[in-house]
Design an enzyme around this catalytic site. Structure first.
Site, short mmCIF file in Angstrom:
data_model
loop_
_atom_site.label_atom_id
_atom_site.label_comp_id
_atom_site.label_asym_id
_atom_site.label_seq_id
_atom_site.Cartn_x
_atom_site.Cartn_y
_atom_site.Cartn_z
N TYR A 11 0.85 -1.20 0.00
CA TYR A 11 0.00 0.00 0.00
C TYR A 11 0.89 1.26 0.00
O TYR A 11 0.72 2.17 -0.80
CB TYR A 11 -0.96 0.02 1.20
CG TYR A 11 -1.77 1.30 1.20
CD1 TYR A 11 -1.47 2.34 2.08
CD2 TYR A 11 -2.80 1.50 0.27
CE1 TYR A 11 -2.16 3.53 2.03
CE2 TYR A 11 -3.51 2.69 0.21
CZ TYR A 11 -3.18 3.71 1.10
OH TYR A 11 -3.87 4.90 1.04
N ARG A 61 1.12 8.04 12.87
CA ARG A 61 0.71 9.28 13.56
C ARG A 61 -0.81 9.48 13.47
O ARG A 61 -1.46 9.95 14.38
CB ARG A 61 1.44 10.46 12.92
CG ARG A 61 1.10 11.83 13.52
CD ARG A 61 1.40 12.96 12.56
NE ARG A 61 0.57 12.87 11.35
CZ ARG A 61 0.84 13.51 10.21
NH1 ARG A 61 1.91 14.28 10.11
NH2 ARG A 61 0.05 13.37 9.17
N ARG A 90 -11.13 4.55 8.40
CA ARG A 90 -10.11 4.00 7.48
C ARG A 90 -9.05 3.32 8.33
O ARG A 90 -8.62 3.84 9.36
CB ARG A 90 -9.46 5.12 6.64
CG ARG A 90 -10.48 5.88 5.82
CD ARG A 90 -9.83 6.74 4.77
NE ARG A 90 -9.39 5.93 3.62
CZ ARG A 90 -8.73 6.47 2.59
NH1 ARG A 90 -8.39 7.75 2.61
NH2 ARG A 90 -8.38 5.74 1.56
N PHE A 138 15.19 19.50 -0.29
CA PHE A 138 13.85 19.01 -0.62
C PHE A 138 13.63 17.60 -0.07
O PHE A 138 12.57 17.27 0.45
CB PHE A 138 13.64 19.02 -2.13
CG PHE A 138 12.42 18.28 -2.59
CD1 PHE A 138 12.53 17.04 -3.20
CD2 PHE A 138 11.16 18.79 -2.36
CE1 PHE A 138 11.40 16.33 -3.59
CE2 PHE A 138 10.02 18.09 -2.76
CZ PHE A 138 10.16 16.87 -3.37
O1 LIG Z 1 -4.58 13.77 1.84
C1 LIG Z 1 -3.60 14.20 2.50
O2 LIG Z 1 -3.51 15.37 2.94
C2 LIG Z 1 -2.49 13.24 2.84
O3 LIG Z 1 -2.60 12.18 1.91
C3 LIG Z 1 -1.93 10.98 2.33
C4 LIG Z 1 -2.87 9.82 2.20
O4 LIG Z 1 -4.03 10.00 1.69
O5 LIG Z 1 -2.44 8.71 2.60
C5 LIG Z 1 -0.74 10.68 1.37
O6 LIG Z 1 -1.13 10.73 0.00
C6 LIG Z 1 -0.21 9.93 -0.77
C7 LIG Z 1 -0.69 9.88 -2.21
C8 LIG Z 1 -0.39 11.17 -2.91
C9 LIG Z 1 1.09 11.51 -2.79
C10 LIG Z 1 1.18 12.95 -3.10
C11 LIG Z 1 2.57 13.50 -3.03
C12 LIG Z 1 3.12 13.85 -1.81
C13 LIG Z 1 4.32 14.51 -1.76
C14 LIG Z 1 4.99 14.87 -2.94
C15 LIG Z 1 6.18 15.62 -2.91
C16 LIG Z 1 6.77 16.01 -4.10
C17 LIG Z 1 6.23 15.65 -5.32
C18 LIG Z 1 5.07 14.88 -5.36
C19 LIG Z 1 4.42 14.51 -4.18
C20 LIG Z 1 3.23 13.79 -4.23
C21 LIG Z 1 0.36 11.68 1.62
O7 LIG Z 1 0.38 12.77 1.11
N1 LIG Z 1 1.32 11.18 2.38
C22 LIG Z 1 2.50 11.99 2.70
C23 LIG Z 1 3.70 11.16 2.42
C24 LIG Z 1 3.86 10.93 0.92
C25 LIG Z 1 5.29 11.15 0.63
C26 LIG Z 1 5.56 11.19 -0.84
C27 LIG Z 1 7.02 11.34 -1.01
C28 LIG Z 1 7.80 10.24 -1.29
C29 LIG Z 1 9.15 10.36 -1.46
C30 LIG Z 1 9.78 11.60 -1.34
C31 LIG Z 1 11.15 11.75 -1.51
C32 LIG Z 1 11.74 12.97 -1.38
C33 LIG Z 1 10.98 14.09 -1.10
C34 LIG Z 1 9.61 13.97 -0.94
C35 LIG Z 1 8.98 12.73 -1.05
C36 LIG Z 1 7.61 12.61 -0.88
MG LIG Z 2 -4.93 8.72 0.29
#
Ligand SMILES: O=C(O)CO[C@@H](C(=O)O)[C@@H](OCCCCCc1ccc2ccccc2c1)C(=O)NCCCCCc1ccc2ccccc2c1
Ligand SMILES: [Mg+2]
Ligand SMILES: [Mg+2]
Length: 340
Positions: A141, A188, A198, A258
Site C-alpha cells: 500500500y 501518527r 479508514r 527538498f
Molecule cells: O490527503 C492528505 O492530505 C495526505 O494524503 C496521504 C494519504 O491520503 O495517505 C498521502 O497521500 C499519498 C498519495 C499522494 C502523494 C502525493 C505527493 C506527496 C508529496 C509529494 C512531494 C513532491 C512531489 C510529489 C508529491 C506527491 C500523503 O500525502 N502522504 C505523505 C507522504 C507521501 C510522501 C511522498 C514522497 C515520497 C518520497 C519523497 C522523496 C523525497 C521528497 C519527498 C517525497 C515525498
Molecule cells: Mg490517500
C-alpha cells in the site's frame, strides 16, 4: 522565474500547491531550474489522484474506474471533477489548469509523471478493495501511494541532470524514501483515520494486541496499544539505513534540502510518537519551533546523519522494559547510530 513572468495557469498552480500542502510547498518552490515546475505539477497531479482515493462518498465501482483511468486525464484538456467534498477539491475542480501546465513540460518529465500516475492509480484501485493484513500488504500500500512518488521524484532529479543517473535507477532506495514518510503518517494518524473509518495499521500486527483496532482508544488497553505502536515504529525505522544511503548520493543543494526536510520531520515525529499514549487520543505533532530548527540544520549530509542519530538515540532511551519489540528496536537503533 518570478511570479510576474509566469503564465496565469502556471501562477495558479503555485497557489494550489501552497493551498494543498503545508509540508511540501516551500521545499518544492526552492528547487533549482526546470525541476521546480516539474515537481510542482507532479505534486498537484498526484494530490488530485489522492483526493479521489480519499473521497469515501464515491461508490466503489466508480472509484476503481476513476483511479485506473486517471492518468488519461492528463491528455484531456477539459477533464475535471466537480463532486468532491475533500479539503483539496480545488485540484480536481480546476484540473484543466494543472493538465495544461503538465502538457507544457519537457517530455522526459511528462513520461515520468504519466507513468507514476498510471501505476499509482492501478495500485490504489487494487488495495481499495482489500484490507491491509500482512506487513507485505502494508509495504505494498505504502509503495503505491508514496514509494512510487519517491521513485518518480528520483527519475525527475536524474532527468533534470541535477543528480546522477544512479539516483533515478536505484528504485529500492527511492521506494524506502516514500515508505518511511508514509508509514510515519499512518502511525501518527491512528485516531484521525479511525474517525474516518479508514484502517491502515496492518491487521497481523494489531490483532496480536487487541480484538479491534479501535480498542486501543480505551484506557484499559493502553499497554497493548503502546506495544503495537512501538512495533510499527520499529518497522518504519528499518527504512532509515536506505534513507541515509539515498541521501549520501545527492549533490544538488536544493534537491538535498527538498529530500532531507520531510525525512527529518518524519523521524522527529516517530520519536515523539514512540510509546506515547497521546497517539490514541489526539494527533501528535512536533512543535513549529522544533520543525524550523530541523529545517535550518538539515542542509548537509553530516548534519542530516547527526539529526537521524539524535532521534534514534532518543527512541532508544525510552524503550519500556518488557516491550515485546525491545530487542528489534534496540537492534535497528544501534544499526542506524553505527552507520559509518
Ligand atoms: O490527503 C492528505 O492530505 C495526505 O494524503 C496521504 C494519504 O491520503 O495517505 C498521502 O497521500 C499519498 C498519495 C499522494 C502523494 C502525493 C505527493 C506527496 C508529496 C509529494 C512531494 C513532491 C512531489 C510529489 C508529491 C506527491 C500523503 O500525502 N502522504 C505523505 C507522504 C507521501 C510522501 C511522498 C514522497 C515520497 C518520497 C519523497 C522523496 C523525497 C521528497 C519527498 C517525497 C515525498
Ligand atoms: Mg490517500
Ligand atoms: Mg490523502
Amino acid at each position: 522565474q518570478k511570479l510576474d513572468e509566469m503564465s496565469p495557469t502556471a501562477r495558479k498552480c503555485y497557489v494550489y500547491l501552497n493551498q494543498t500542502s503545508r509540508s511540501f510547498a516551500a521545499v518544492i518552490q526552492a528547487l533549482d531550474g526546470d525541476l521546480r515546475h516539474a515537481v510542482c505539477i507532479f505534486y498537484l497531479v498526484l494530490r488530485a489522484l489522492d483526493t479521489v482515493e480519499d473521497d469515501m462518498t464515491i461508490p466503489l465501482k466508480d472509484k476503481v474506474q476513476m483511479l485506473q483511468n486517471f492518468y488519461k486525464n492528463l491528455e484531456s484538456p477539459d477533464w475535471k471533477y466537480m463532486d468532491s467534498k475533500d479539503k483539496d477539491r480545488i485540484v480536481l475542480e480546476d484540473f484543466p489548469t494543472i493538465s495544461t501546465e503538465y502538457r507544457g513540460l519537457d517530455e522526459h518529465y511528462r513520461e515520468v509523471i504519466s507513468d507514476i500516475c498510471h501505476k499509482m492509480g492501478d495500485g490504489m484501485s487494487e488495495v481499495l478493495q482489500t484490507e491491509v493484513i500482512t506487513l507485505q500488504d502494508w509495504n505494498m500500500y505504502c509503495h503505491y501511494v508514496a514509494g512510487l512518488v519517491g521513485i518518480g521524484l528520483s527519475k525527475l532529479f536524474s532527468a533534470s541532470k541535477l543528480e546522477d543517473p544512479i539516483v533515478g535507477k536505484d528504485t529500492q532506495l527511492s521506494n524506502s524514501m516514500g515508505l518511511f514518510l508514509q508509514k510515519t503518517n499512518i502511525i501518527r494518524d491512528y485516531l484521525e483515520d479511525n474517525i474516518d473509518k479508514r484502517e491502515f495499521w496492518p491487521r497481523d500486527v494489531w490483532s496480536k494486541y487487541g480484538k479491534k483496532l479501535s480498542d486501543f482508544q480505551e484506557k484499559e488497553n493502553i499497554t497493548p496499544a503502546l506495544h503495537c505502536l512501538n512495533e510499527l515504529i520499529t518497522n518504519a525505522l528499518e527504512h532509515v539505513p536506505d534513507v541515509i544511503k539515498y541521501m549520501s548520493r545527492l549533490r544538488n543543494q536544493t534537491v538535498f534540502n527538498f529530500c532531507a526536510i520531510p525525512q527529518v520531520m518524519a523521524i522527529a515525529t516517530l520519536a515523539k510518537c514512540y510509546n506515547n499514549r497521546n497517539v490514541f487520543s489526539g494527533v501528535v505533532k512536533i512543535r513549529k519551533g522544533q520543525a524550523v530548527g530541523l529545517m535550518m540544520e538539515a542542509t548537509c549530509f553530516q548534519s542530516l546523519r547527526r539529526i537521524l542519530y539524535k532521534y534514534a538515540r532518543e527512541i532508544g532511551k525510552t524503550i519500556p522494559p518488557g516491550d515485546p519489540s525491545a530487542p528489534k528496536t534496540q537492534k535497528i537503533i544501534s544499526t542506524v547510530t553505527s552507520l559509518g
